[in-house]
Scaffold this motif. Sequence first.
Motif, PDB file in Angstrom:
ATOM      1  N   LEU A1138       0.814  -1.154   0.042  1.00  0.00           N
ATOM      2  CA  LEU A1138      -0.053  -0.091  -0.004  1.00  0.00           C
ATOM      3  C   LEU A1138       1.070   1.240  -0.053  1.00  0.00           C
ATOM      4  O   LEU A1138       0.478   2.279  -0.746  1.00  0.00           O
ATOM      5  N   GLU A1139       2.124   1.221   0.757  1.00  0.00           N
ATOM      6  CA  GLU A1139       2.788   2.531   0.863  1.00  0.00           C
ATOM      7  C   GLU A1139       3.429   2.869  -0.439  1.00  0.00           C
ATOM      8  O   GLU A1139       3.510   3.961  -0.888  1.00  0.00           O
ATOM      9  N   CYS A1140       3.753   1.766  -1.284  1.00  0.00           N
ATOM     10  CA  CYS A1140       4.510   2.019  -2.602  1.00  0.00           C
ATOM     11  C   CYS A1140       3.212   2.532  -3.524  1.00  0.00           C
ATOM     12  O   CYS A1140       3.503   3.532  -4.207  1.00  0.00           O
ATOM     13  N   ARG A1141       2.038   2.177  -3.665  1.00  0.00           N
ATOM     14  CA  ARG A1141       1.139   2.438  -4.329  1.00  0.00           C
ATOM     15  C   ARG A1141       0.705   3.925  -3.910  1.00  0.00           C
ATOM     16  O   ARG A1141       0.576   4.961  -4.683  1.00  0.00           O
ATOM     17  N   VAL A1142       0.572   4.296  -2.781  1.00  0.00           N
ATOM     18  CA  VAL A1142       0.269   5.744  -2.316  1.00  0.00           C
ATOM     19  C   VAL A1142       1.340   6.594  -2.518  1.00  0.00           C
ATOM     20  O   VAL A1142       1.132   7.744  -2.997  1.00  0.00           O
ATOM     21  N   HIS A1143       2.485   6.359  -2.615  1.00  0.00           N
ATOM     22  CA  HIS A1143       3.885   7.026  -2.870  1.00  0.00           C
ATOM     23  C   HIS A1143       3.605   7.352  -4.161  1.00  0.00           C
ATOM     24  O   HIS A1143       3.893   8.608  -4.667  1.00  0.00           O
ATOM     25  N   LYS A1144       3.253   6.529  -5.159  1.00  0.00           N
ATOM     26  CA  LYS A1144       3.154   6.716  -6.428  1.00  0.00           C
ATOM     27  C   LYS A1144       2.102   7.639  -6.818  1.00  0.00           C
ATOM     28  O   LYS A1144       2.170   8.663  -7.740  1.00  0.00           O
ATOM     29  N   ILE A1145       0.945   7.711  -6.029  1.00  0.00           N
ATOM     30  CA  ILE A1145      -0.134   8.594  -6.126  1.00  0.00           C
ATOM     31  C   ILE A1145       0.521  10.107  -5.830  1.00  0.00           C
ATOM     32  O   ILE A1145       0.089  11.036  -6.656  1.00  0.00           O
ATOM     33  N   CYS A1146       1.054  10.333  -4.766  1.00  0.00           N
ATOM     34  CA  CYS A1146       1.690  11.397  -4.440  1.00  0.00           C
ATOM     35  C   CYS A1146       2.647  12.060  -5.468  1.00  0.00           C
ATOM     36  O   CYS A1146       2.569  13.023  -5.735  1.00  0.00           O
ATOM     37  N   PRO A1154      -4.560  18.670  -6.724  1.00  0.00           N
ATOM     38  CA  PRO A1154      -4.003  18.859  -5.408  1.00  0.00           C
ATOM     39  C   PRO A1154      -4.653  18.177  -4.329  1.00  0.00           C
ATOM     40  O   PRO A1154      -3.997  17.781  -3.271  1.00  0.00           O
ATOM     41  N   ASP A1155      -6.207  18.012  -4.464  1.00  0.00           N
ATOM     42  CA  ASP A1155      -7.005  17.388  -3.135  1.00  0.00           C
ATOM     43  C   ASP A1155      -6.505  15.905  -3.158  1.00  0.00           C
ATOM     44  O   ASP A1155      -6.478  15.569  -1.984  1.00  0.00           O
ATOM     45  N   LEU A1156      -6.293  15.230  -4.187  1.00  0.00           N
ATOM     46  CA  LEU A1156      -5.780  13.776  -4.002  1.00  0.00           C
ATOM     47  C   LEU A1156      -4.504  13.635  -3.570  1.00  0.00           C
ATOM     48  O   LEU A1156      -4.205  13.081  -2.691  1.00  0.00           O
ATOM     49  N   TYR A1157      -3.710  14.662  -3.808  1.00  0.00           N
ATOM     50  CA  TYR A1157      -2.337  14.645  -3.431  1.00  0.00           C
ATOM     51  C   TYR A1157      -2.299  14.973  -1.825  1.00  0.00           C
ATOM     52  O   TYR A1157      -1.643  14.111  -1.146  1.00  0.00           O
ATOM     53  N   ALA A1158      -3.158  15.753  -1.465  1.00  0.00           N
ATOM     54  CA  ALA A1158      -3.420  16.140  -0.078  1.00  0.00           C
ATOM     55  C   ALA A1158      -3.389  14.948   0.718  1.00  0.00           C
ATOM     56  O   ALA A1158      -3.369  14.422   2.038  1.00  0.00           O
ATOM     57  N   LEU A1159      -4.695  14.119   0.096  1.00  0.00           N
ATOM     58  CA  LEU A1159      -5.438  12.913   0.880  1.00  0.00           C
ATOM     59  C   LEU A1159      -4.200  11.982   0.975  1.00  0.00           C
ATOM     60  O   LEU A1159      -4.060  11.080   2.005  1.00  0.00           O
ATOM     61  N   ALA A1160      -3.658  11.815  -0.233  1.00  0.00           N
ATOM     62  CA  ALA A1160      -2.445  10.652  -0.402  1.00  0.00           C
ATOM     63  C   ALA A1160      -1.287  10.872   0.589  1.00  0.00           C
ATOM     64  O   ALA A1160      -0.952  10.087   1.448  1.00  0.00           O
ATOM     65  N   GLY A1162      -1.410  12.747   3.390  1.00  0.00           N
ATOM     66  CA  GLY A1162      -1.987  12.495   4.886  1.00  0.00           C
ATOM     67  C   GLY A1162      -2.072  11.199   5.025  1.00  0.00           C
ATOM     68  O   GLY A1162      -1.539  10.688   6.207  1.00  0.00           O
ATOM     69  N   TYR A1163      -2.562  10.211   4.195  1.00  0.00           N
ATOM     70  CA  TYR A1163      -2.632   8.653   4.462  1.00  0.00           C
ATOM     71  C   TYR A1163      -0.925   8.476   4.418  1.00  0.00           C
ATOM     72  O   TYR A1163      -0.849   7.403   5.693  1.00  0.00           O
ATOM     73  N   SER A1164      -0.143   8.832   3.733  1.00  0.00           N
ATOM     74  CA  SER A1164       1.063   8.022   3.768  1.00  0.00           C
ATOM     75  C   SER A1164       1.762   8.547   5.106  1.00  0.00           C
ATOM     76  O   SER A1164       2.463   7.562   5.579  1.00  0.00           O
ATOM     77  N   GLY A1165       1.536   9.762   5.600  1.00  0.00           N
ATOM     78  CA  GLY A1165       2.315   9.849   6.771  1.00  0.00           C
ATOM     79  C   GLY A1165       1.911   9.230   8.007  1.00  0.00           C
ATOM     80  O   GLY A1165       2.473   8.562   8.696  1.00  0.00           O
ATOM     81  N   ARG A1166       0.462   9.151   7.975  1.00  0.00           N
ATOM     82  CA  ARG A1166      -0.347   8.255   9.022  1.00  0.00           C
ATOM     83  C   ARG A1166      -0.028   6.797   8.936  1.00  0.00           C
ATOM     84  O   ARG A1166       0.303   5.951  10.061  1.00  0.00           O
ATOM     85  N   LEU A1167       0.356   6.291   7.815  1.00  0.00           N
ATOM     86  CA  LEU A1167       0.648   5.010   7.601  1.00  0.00           C
ATOM     87  C   LEU A1167       2.222   4.486   8.062  1.00  0.00           C
ATOM     88  O   LEU A1167       2.502   3.597   8.475  1.00  0.00           O
ATOM     89  N   LYS A1168       2.896   5.292   7.749  1.00  0.00           N
ATOM     90  CA  LYS A1168       4.278   5.504   8.255  1.00  0.00           C
ATOM     91  C   LYS A1168       4.227   5.367   9.936  1.00  0.00           C
ATOM     92  O   LYS A1168       5.108   4.542  10.171  1.00  0.00           O
TER      93      LYS A1168
END
Length: 1559
Positions: A1138-1146, A1154-1160, A1162-1168
């Motif tokens: 998941l982390e790889c996919r979300v990083h790719k989205i970022c 930008p809204d998707l970037y912000a969501l991604a 945010g999730y990436s940080g919390r996932l870490k």
Amino acid sequence: MATLVLPGEWIKNWEKSGKHEFVQLCKGLTEKTGNGSEIKDIQAALYELSWQVVQGNLKWDLGASVLGDLMALRDDMPSILADVFCILDLETSALEEKNKRDHYTQLVGACLCFVPEAILKERLDPETLESLGLIKQAHQFNQKIVKIKTKLFYKQQKFNLLREENEGYAKLITELGQDLSGNITSNLVLESIKSLIGCFNLDPNRVLDIILEVYESRSDQDDFFLSLIKSYMCEPITLCHILGFKFKFYQEPNEETPKSLYHIAAALLHHNLIELEDLYVHLMPLDAAIIEEHKRDISEAKQIARKLVMVVLPSEKSEDKEKEKEKEEEKNEKPPDNQKLGLLEALLRIGDWHHAQSIMDQMPSFYATSHKAIALALCQLIHLTVEPLYRRAGVPKGARGCVLQPLKNKRAPQPAETFEDLRKDTFSMLCYLGPHLSHDPILFAKIVRLGKAFMKEFQTDETPEVKNKMDILLSCFLSISDQVLLPSLSLMECNACMSEELWGLFKLFPYQHRYRLYGQWKNETYSGHPLLVKVKAQTVERARYIMKRLTKENVKQSGRQIGKLSHSNPTILFDYMLSQIQWYDNLIVPVVDSLKYLTSLNYDVLAYCIIEALANPEKEKMKHDDTTISSWLQSLASLCGAVFRKYPIELAGLLQYVTNQLKAGKSFDLLILKEVVQKMAGIEITDEMTSEQLEAITGGEQLKAEGGYFGQIRNTKKSSQRLKDALLDHELALPLCLLMAQQRNGVVFFEGGEKHLKLVGHLYDQCHDTLVQFGGFLASNLSTEDYIKRVPSIDVLCNQFHTPHDAAFFLSRPMYAHQISSKYDELKKTEKGNRQQHKAQKYVLACEQVMTPVHQAVVFLHPPRVWEDIRPQFYATFWSLTMYDLAVPHAAYEREVNKLKAQIKAIEENPETPLNKKKKEKERCTALQEKLQEEEKKQLEHVQRVLHRLKLEKDNWLLARSTKNETITKFLQLCLFPRCIFSSIDAVYCARFVELVHQQKTHNFCTLLCYDRVFSAIIYTVASCTENESHRYGRFLCCMLETVTRWHSDRSVYEKECVNYPGFMTLFRATGLDGGNKVDQLDYENFRHVVHKWHYMLTKASVHCLETGDYTHIRNILIVLTKILPCYPKVLNLGQALECRVHKICLEEKDKRPDLYALAMGYSGRLKIQKVHMVPENEFHHKEQSARSATPASQQNGPGSTGKPASSTSKTEEGVSEDDRGKDKSQGTSKPVNKANSLAAKVTTSNGNGALNSTKAGKERDDKEKSVKEKKEKKEKTPGGTPETKAENRREKQRDEKAGKEERVTREGKEKTPKADREKVKPEEKSSKDDKAKAGNAEPVEPSREAVKESKSKEKGERNAVTGLLKSPNSRVESAESERDHKRRKLDSHSSPSHSSSVKDSSNELKESASKHHTNLNSVARSKSREREVEKKETENAQGRSKEKKEEKERKERKRDHTTNDREPSQENKRRKDENGTNSSKNSQSTSPSCDPPLSPEKEKSKRSKPSSKEKAESVKLERLSSGEKKESRHEKSEKKEKRDSSGGKEEKKHHKSSDKHR
């Protein structure tokens, strides 16, 4: 002339009958008596006859003879005939046809004998007279007329002035100037005047002039002089000339006409001694000059307004101001001497309204009353007119007032005694006065009070006749308000009292009338009057000045200035303020605070201005990108909420506006309703609630208010009461709910056609959230009676109003709760017994009485087949309960109580707080604490009663006439999914309800199946959600995962809450000699495998959504993942994928969306952050040796390794594979993940996850030896060793020798891979090697051999899979599953453009992440040297690949034929063995596929590179393994072959059908 047409028959038959008929007609007309109309009728008849002669239709001699006969009918008939000839003379002289003129002259000439010449000479034209021979020459005749007229009218009479004696005039003045208080009358004085004229030979006109002069000096003696002039009068025109001469004398420059002259002129006019038309022409200025002056005033006013609006430099501004002051001073110093206005004022002073009205009609509107003297004179006249009525009906209690004496003039307007009398003169006088009523605030107040008195009468009288009159009077008062009262208020200087007085009248009008008046006032009134134009400009300038300086710090000072400005011109001020707020939303807070000094009228005007601003058609409610609502609308909505909450403004207009917008299918303005309800009622709707807030909302009203919302909104009692009253008084509560419920779909299907999908989703969410918020407000604020009275039954809501079912139950739910509660109270009163058991029984009885009609009503909401599995009682129970009924939030209550205790402690410790304030605050906190504790106790009792009721009901909930899979499908489709996305609290409720149904041990409810269906098919659900629905769906999944995680984390919890529960009941294949299927529970370890499978399914779905590139998919899955973060991911490699996919989205969306970037991000940080809590897969579902195991447990090494304990095949009743089948049937949501799991059931790979140390390796060796012994025992029990068992033994001996061969075969298989997958050859080689290594240590060889064989050929494998289906004894399920797999592959390859790529990428990412963080797990028998050897070979193969690329295609074709021939016999033998039931022991030892964890990334990738052969073959094995309780075990089939043969016939047919379809 009257219209009369002679019939054509009369003219045609003139001699016979026409002449006689005409004579009779004329006789009848002369005999008719009337008011003079008979002369006109005779004239018309004579004209028609003469016209027929002129036209030539009748001979002139015949006409003349008839006219002669008619002369005897009347004495004045010759004169009448002469008038007719005069008209015809004019008409015929204008005609071009000479013959008609000749006919006319012949006719007149024939009539000369009976019409006198003198009359004709008076009336006919000289040229006509000449042609008739009555005069000699027309020219001479005209000259003679001019001379005579000159002599008569223009020649001055010569008086002998020497004979006039001055003594006569002296005596005349003395006579007129004497004391008139005695018995002297005008008649006596007139006799004396006559004597003086005769004695002294005085000029009568000069005498009249002197009389007027004396009258002017003694204007108080009106009666005497007027009667004298009447007696003396010669001709009115003479008197007019004399007066006109006097007025002309004062028209010289710097002359001022005396008021006495105006007075005598007015008195003479009033007594009709002169005519206004005669005098008006002598007055100055001319009307044209007045009109010009009025236009000039308006243009000057507009110019001033423009200057005020324009930006001017300071120096220029000061100069302009100085010039304007000078001009104004000049105007004030020299007022224009307007004699017409002076006369008008005099007329008004004496009460001559009729003549005054005539003069004002000659001038522009409100020109006359714009002069203060005239306005005050008119006000005084109105005072006198309304005085009696005001004293009777308008004077407030306790007010004395000043009594006015009426005019002595009897001809003045009559004072009004009733409201009907006002219509005669008063209303018209007020209309002429217009905005200049501002000069007399007292009269303003009187008129307003009369209006209030009238409205009270209007509201009480209901008789039809009176009502009609009252309606007319109401329209008059509305007109006066529009044309007089509001404009006058604008010209008054900040008079708050007048504003409040006017509100006393306006509040009695319906808001529709008031808003109409405000609209006229704002948009039209200011443009018509020069003064109002200036006032508007000055108000805007002042408003701009205040708003520039308005801040939070100077709110009080600015508020006072705004208040002063708003008393007179609120519409202009608020219009400017709202325009500023729409641009700068940070002004909202200071503006709202500054409005505290407004009057009630101003608040009402503010409400209108807000609505007008919202409805502005020129403003777009969407931003230019068409994806979001405009900021101006959001600002106005925020202002609405704040203003309407803080100040007592009527809400009806705003609510009706929102309702009308919804009726028109426009949902933008629901934002306003949402803000108003949130601010006024304190009910917040947000999907970003914390778990503590959500927990608080499940409690009572007090707990909700204290801990349920972000801002602790206090003091909402009054404002929510106002909102409730407005809704109930105007019957808007239910219409708004229904319109919002209907508009949800309208947003999508009607509004959403051309709009951006993001905006449509936002509007849908806004509509839905407002419905939930509004429904919550009604439920908590309306009384039981009000709510039940307004909300119809569920069937009416759904069928008649077409309300969606979820919304209908949402609206009805509080009603059911109210009804059950009231019924329960009634039943408690009837019986005094207070035992808890009795209370519970009473509650159950109350529920039955209330809900039975509901059960009957819901039957018709769905097709009959729905009720074959779930009963209406279960359906209604699910939809009618809430979280309040299911659980008590003890932690939330305790938390809030502790907060209050802390507050009390803080209050006590604060030394600065005064004692009385301390006491009050402590009392408040203590009272609140007691309320919360009482509420908790009450809820606890309620929950116990509800659970008791559910315990009694549960056995009748689910019928399950079809499969349990169908039952779960209907439960998900009709109950769980619609409600879990309705609101956040409903999402929690749904998860809690599933758990409750499980805990209640409900019959026919398969908990495992329900959870499996929820977690296994989220792609399509997520994709179809809006943004807010994603939040709720994520919360629902999180709550479901919390329950699963709790069971997964602790064996004791699992055994306590799941073991011996029907929801976890499974079927085991019989492995002993006793035969038959026995029901057993899913053990703890297998449950952990199932949970891992669910986590993998969630990962797969998430990766798919993230890879689609679609905005909605990505946004929604990120929201859902964020919500379920506390419970998922728990497995390390899944989290890394998941982390790889979300990083790719970022990376991809940083600049695009930008809204998707912000969501991604945010999730990436919390996932870490969450990563530290993740565990390797072997810790997540560790595989222990089972008591019933017959094969050694395979080692678990990563997200793809299944590594099942070889326990007996456990399966939920109806089977989890049946669950997959049900998904195929009902939802069509099958995905490749099923294939991954089915393959994982047989192939175990290693991705290097969780390397074991030497101790662990030794333990594995011991386990292997132990498993060998158990296998031998198993062989003794099983009749005849199965081919699988033999193959295992053989492979255990030969695995070292075959390692090299298998690598070569694998390489050959890779060479046969499709062209599209060539790039993945190297990873597949490594995957094959790892497989062989694993197979050599811990896994039977057959799955590895199958993997090798399947990797050899794509096409042949596909055919063999079909053939295997035809011959397989697992008849129905396997073939059906294979067919569905085929369809599923088609769906997966076409439904989403990036689905297949996402699956491949997923496996790659899983592999990469695993290879980075984990080392390979090898057994003791496989040494590190073997690994190095393998790696060396890999490197050589990779280098050789570049050389072999050219030959690859030919080798592939050659090898394919060879492999196909080798493969076919081995597959055929295997099928025969399967057909004879030799696989039974293998099948009995494999775990249910629903419990299987997913494949390793390498094997999964290898599988996807060969989809046809491998997936088909593995699907056969899946169905073989997952054949459920409905089929007997294969061991049983071998013992009871006859039974198998007899039952297999039907199944064989189904196999053939499904395999045909597969082909």
